[in-house]
Design a protein around this motif. Structure first.
Motif: not given
Length: 178
Positions: A122-145
């Motif tokens: 979604l708009p306005g989020v940051t996904i940090g370095d070396y992060a892993i986002v599992g399949a089928g996820s909805v990224v609705h907030k920042d993900v720390p490195p």
């Protein structure tokens, strides 16, 4: 909290007023280039399209899988670091049109990030370095490195997730199939 700028509208819903906020010619041009890139088998050609035709900032050796859908109206608000993988059929949005307002937000995806298939960012989020986002996820907030997140709603599965990660071997079997 996502970092978006809000723009109120009066009258019909904001999506009905889309061409007051973005040129229809820009939308058509972007749509054509995005459709070409979605099916293009060459990663260097895809990255050239994203950088040169859509104005995205894409790091060296980043890979967008088949069918990735980037924001049609504001692709220039998307930044992806180096050596990152964006999985099959992922959607990356930099806008959202609501009933009484629309919102714009930059999407920053770090370096060495793995985004699983069928994810929505979604708009306005940051996904940090070396992060892993599992399949089928909805990224609705920042993900720390160095964090492994998954699900809808997205939740932290493990911190320091990329320590020694060599693929999906460290992903729990219960999430690897999603």
């Amino acid at each position: 909290m996502r970092k978006t700028e809000k723009y109120p509208v009066e009258g019909p819903n904001a999506l009905w007023q889309i061409y007051r906020t973005v040129s229809k010619w820009k939308a058509v041009k972007n749509f054509v280039w995005i459709q070409i890139s979605r099916y293009c088998p060459s990663l260097p050609v895809k990255n050239w399209i994203y950088r040169r035709m859509l104005g995205m900032k894409i790091g060296e050796h980043s890979a967008f899988a088949l069918m990735v859908m980037v924001d049609v109206f504001f692709p220039e608000k998307i930044k992806v670091g180096s050596n990152t993988i964006i999985g099959y059929n992922t959607t990356i949005l930099a806008h959202e049109y609501l009933i009484r307002e629309y919102r714009l937000g930059e999407v920053n995806i770090g370096s060495h990030v793995m985004v699983g298939a069928n994810t929505t960012i979604l708009p306005g989020v940051t996904i940090g370095d070396y992060a892993i986002v599992g399949a089928g996820s909805v990224v609705h907030k920042d993900v720390p490195p160095h964090t492994f997140v998954a699900g809808n709603p997205m939740r932290v599965i493990r911190s320091n997730a990329s320590d020694g990660l060599t693929g999906t071997a460290d992903v729990p079997d219960s999430l690897a199939d999603h």
